[in-house]
Design a protein around this motif. Structure first.
Motif, PDB file in Angstrom:
ATOM      1  N   GLU A   1       0.854  -1.197   0.000  1.00 28.25           N
ATOM      2  CA  GLU A   1       0.000   0.000   0.000  1.00 28.25           C
ATOM      3  C   GLU A   1       0.887   1.244   0.000  1.00 28.25           C
ATOM      4  O   GLU A   1       1.801   1.367   0.818  1.00 28.25           O
ATOM      5  CB  GLU A   1      -0.908  -0.014   1.234  1.00 28.25           C
ATOM      6  CG  GLU A   1      -2.096   0.868   1.166  1.00 28.25           C
ATOM      7  CD  GLU A   1      -3.131   0.451   0.135  1.00 28.25           C
ATOM      8  OE1 GLU A   1      -3.858   1.346  -0.303  1.00 28.25           O
ATOM      9  OE2 GLU A   1      -3.225  -0.730  -0.228  1.00 28.25           O
ATOM     10  N   LYS A   2       0.624   2.163  -0.905  1.00 25.30           N
ATOM     11  CA  LYS A   2       1.441   3.371  -1.035  1.00 25.30           C
ATOM     12  C   LYS A   2       1.514   4.125   0.300  1.00 25.30           C
ATOM     13  O   LYS A   2       0.495   4.407   0.922  1.00 25.30           O
ATOM     14  CB  LYS A   2       0.856   4.284  -2.110  1.00 25.30           C
ATOM     15  CG  LYS A   2       1.714   5.480  -2.397  1.00 25.30           C
ATOM     16  CD  LYS A   2       1.158   6.328  -3.517  1.00 25.30           C
ATOM     17  CE  LYS A   2       2.066   7.520  -3.748  1.00 25.30           C
ATOM     18  NZ  LYS A   2       1.593   8.340  -4.845  1.00 25.30           N
ATOM     19  N   GLY A   3       2.733   4.421   0.736  1.00 28.84           N
ATOM     20  CA  GLY A   3       2.954   5.186   1.953  1.00 28.84           C
ATOM     21  C   GLY A   3       2.927   4.379   3.233  1.00 28.84           C
ATOM     22  O   GLY A   3       3.174   4.921   4.306  1.00 28.84           O
ATOM     23  N   CYS A   4       2.639   3.089   3.164  1.00 31.63           N
ATOM     24  CA  CYS A   4       2.593   2.280   4.393  1.00 31.63           C
ATOM     25  C   CYS A   4       3.995   1.754   4.720  1.00 31.63           C
ATOM     26  O   CYS A   4       4.621   1.097   3.893  1.00 31.63           O
ATOM     27  CB  CYS A   4       1.623   1.110   4.254  1.00 31.63           C
ATOM     28  SG  CYS A   4       1.544   0.114   5.766  1.00 31.63           S
ATOM     29  N   PRO A   5       4.485   2.020   5.948  1.00 25.65           N
ATOM     30  CA  PRO A   5       5.824   1.575   6.319  1.00 25.65           C
ATOM     31  C   PRO A   5       5.887   0.162   6.899  1.00 25.65           C
ATOM     32  O   PRO A   5       6.961  -0.316   7.245  1.00 25.65           O
ATOM     33  CB  PRO A   5       6.219   2.596   7.393  1.00 25.65           C
ATOM     34  CG  PRO A   5       4.919   2.900   8.075  1.00 25.65           C
ATOM     35  CD  PRO A   5       3.890   2.889   6.962  1.00 25.65           C
ATOM     36  N   SER A   6       4.747  -0.515   6.994  1.00 31.00           N
ATOM     37  CA  SER A   6       4.711  -1.815   7.660  1.00 31.00           C
ATOM     38  C   SER A   6       5.535  -2.873   6.930  1.00 31.00           C
ATOM     39  O   SER A   6       5.518  -2.967   5.707  1.00 31.00           O
ATOM     40  CB  SER A   6       3.269  -2.311   7.779  1.00 31.00           C
ATOM     41  OG  SER A   6       3.253  -3.600   8.386  1.00 31.00           O
ATOM     42  N   ARG A   7       6.244  -3.662   7.726  1.00 31.52           N
ATOM     43  CA  ARG A   7       7.014  -4.790   7.203  1.00 31.52           C
ATOM     44  C   ARG A   7       6.525  -6.103   7.810  1.00 31.52           C
ATOM     45  O   ARG A   7       7.232  -7.108   7.802  1.00 31.52           O
ATOM     46  CB  ARG A   7       8.498  -4.596   7.496  1.00 31.52           C
ATOM     47  CG  ARG A   7       9.072  -3.389   6.784  1.00 31.52           C
ATOM     48  CD  ARG A   7      10.541  -3.214   7.131  1.00 31.52           C
ATOM     49  NE  ARG A   7      11.068  -2.009   6.542  1.00 31.52           N
ATOM     50  CZ  ARG A   7      11.656  -1.959   5.357  1.00 31.52           C
ATOM     51  NH1 ARG A   7      11.767  -3.035   4.642  1.00 31.52           N
ATOM     52  NH2 ARG A   7      12.114  -0.821   4.895  1.00 31.52           N
TER      53      ARG A   7
ATOM     54  N   GLY B   1      -5.431   0.225  10.460  1.00 34.04           N
ATOM     55  CA  GLY B   1      -5.933   1.252   9.557  1.00 34.04           C
ATOM     56  C   GLY B   1      -5.468   1.116   8.121  1.00 34.04           C
ATOM     57  O   GLY B   1      -6.004   1.761   7.238  1.00 34.04           O
ATOM     58  N   CYS B   2      -4.478   0.265   7.860  1.00 33.71           N
ATOM     59  CA  CYS B   2      -3.994   0.090   6.488  1.00 33.71           C
ATOM     60  C   CYS B   2      -4.853  -0.958   5.776  1.00 33.71           C
ATOM     61  O   CYS B   2      -5.057  -2.052   6.302  1.00 33.71           O
ATOM     62  CB  CYS B   2      -2.531  -0.353   6.470  1.00 33.71           C
ATOM     63  SG  CYS B   2      -1.924  -0.587   4.771  1.00 33.71           S
ATOM     64  N   PRO B   3      -5.346  -0.651   4.572  1.00 34.58           N
ATOM     65  CA  PRO B   3      -6.156  -1.629   3.836  1.00 34.58           C
ATOM     66  C   PRO B   3      -5.331  -2.623   3.018  1.00 34.58           C
ATOM     67  O   PRO B   3      -5.885  -3.413   2.264  1.00 34.58           O
ATOM     68  CB  PRO B   3      -7.004  -0.742   2.919  1.00 34.58           C
ATOM     69  CG  PRO B   3      -6.120   0.419   2.632  1.00 34.58           C
ATOM     70  CD  PRO B   3      -5.347   0.656   3.924  1.00 34.58           C
ATOM     71  N   GLY B   4      -3.994  -2.604   3.153  1.00 33.90           N
ATOM     72  CA  GLY B   4      -3.150  -3.481   2.352  1.00 33.90           C
ATOM     73  C   GLY B   4      -3.400  -4.952   2.629  1.00 33.90           C
ATOM     74  O   GLY B   4      -3.423  -5.386   3.777  1.00 33.90           O
TER      75      GLY B   4
END
Length: 138
Positions: free
Chosen positions: A75-81, A102-105
């Motif tokens: 997801e664009k801008g998401c820093p999650s790994r 909150g991230c829809p990825g």
């Protein structure tokens, strides 16, 4: 689980920890939907104070085993790994869901599908009317 239904259908039940709070989350089983019910109040205060996003740690509600895996969210801008990993029937079939609250990825991989089709299906998101943005992703 049959006991908690979302949109009239059984939900997917996971045990989760968000900050210092933990409990069960019931997730809509329809692909692309982000509707869910929390059996607890997520603790987002620690992450909010640091500027970092609140992260979910997920576990099997039956065995307590971790459902977490390494994955760079697309997801664009998401820093999650990190991702919550759901294994599906069949060898190598799985779903990854971004662990950032909150991230829809999310991403689905089915061996029998061409990768291009998996990518297209993975881009399906449905945010029900009136959902608060903090509860959009997992």
């Amino acid at each position: 689980t049959e006991s908690i239904r979302i949109h009239g259908e059984p939900s997917v039940r996971i045990k989760a920890k968000i900050g210092a709070a933990d409990g069960l989350i019931f997730i809509d089983a329809f692909w692309g939907s982000h509707t869910k019910l929390y059996g607890f109040v997520p603790d987002i205060s620690a992450a909010a104070g640091s500027g970092d996003p609140a992260m979910v740690e997920a576990f099997s509600p039956v065995t307590g085993g971790s459902l977490m895996a390494d994955w760079n969210c697309t997801e664009k801008g998401c820093p999650s790994r990190r991702a919550i990993l759901f294994r599906l029937p069949g060898e190598g079939n799985l779903i990854r869901v971004c662990a950032r609250l909150g991230c829809p990825g999310h991403y689905i991989h089915i061996q029998e599908l061409k990768e291009r089709i998996s990518e297209e299906v993975s881009n399906i998101n449905y945010f029900g009317e009136g959902e608060d943005e903090i509860f959009e992703g997992i």
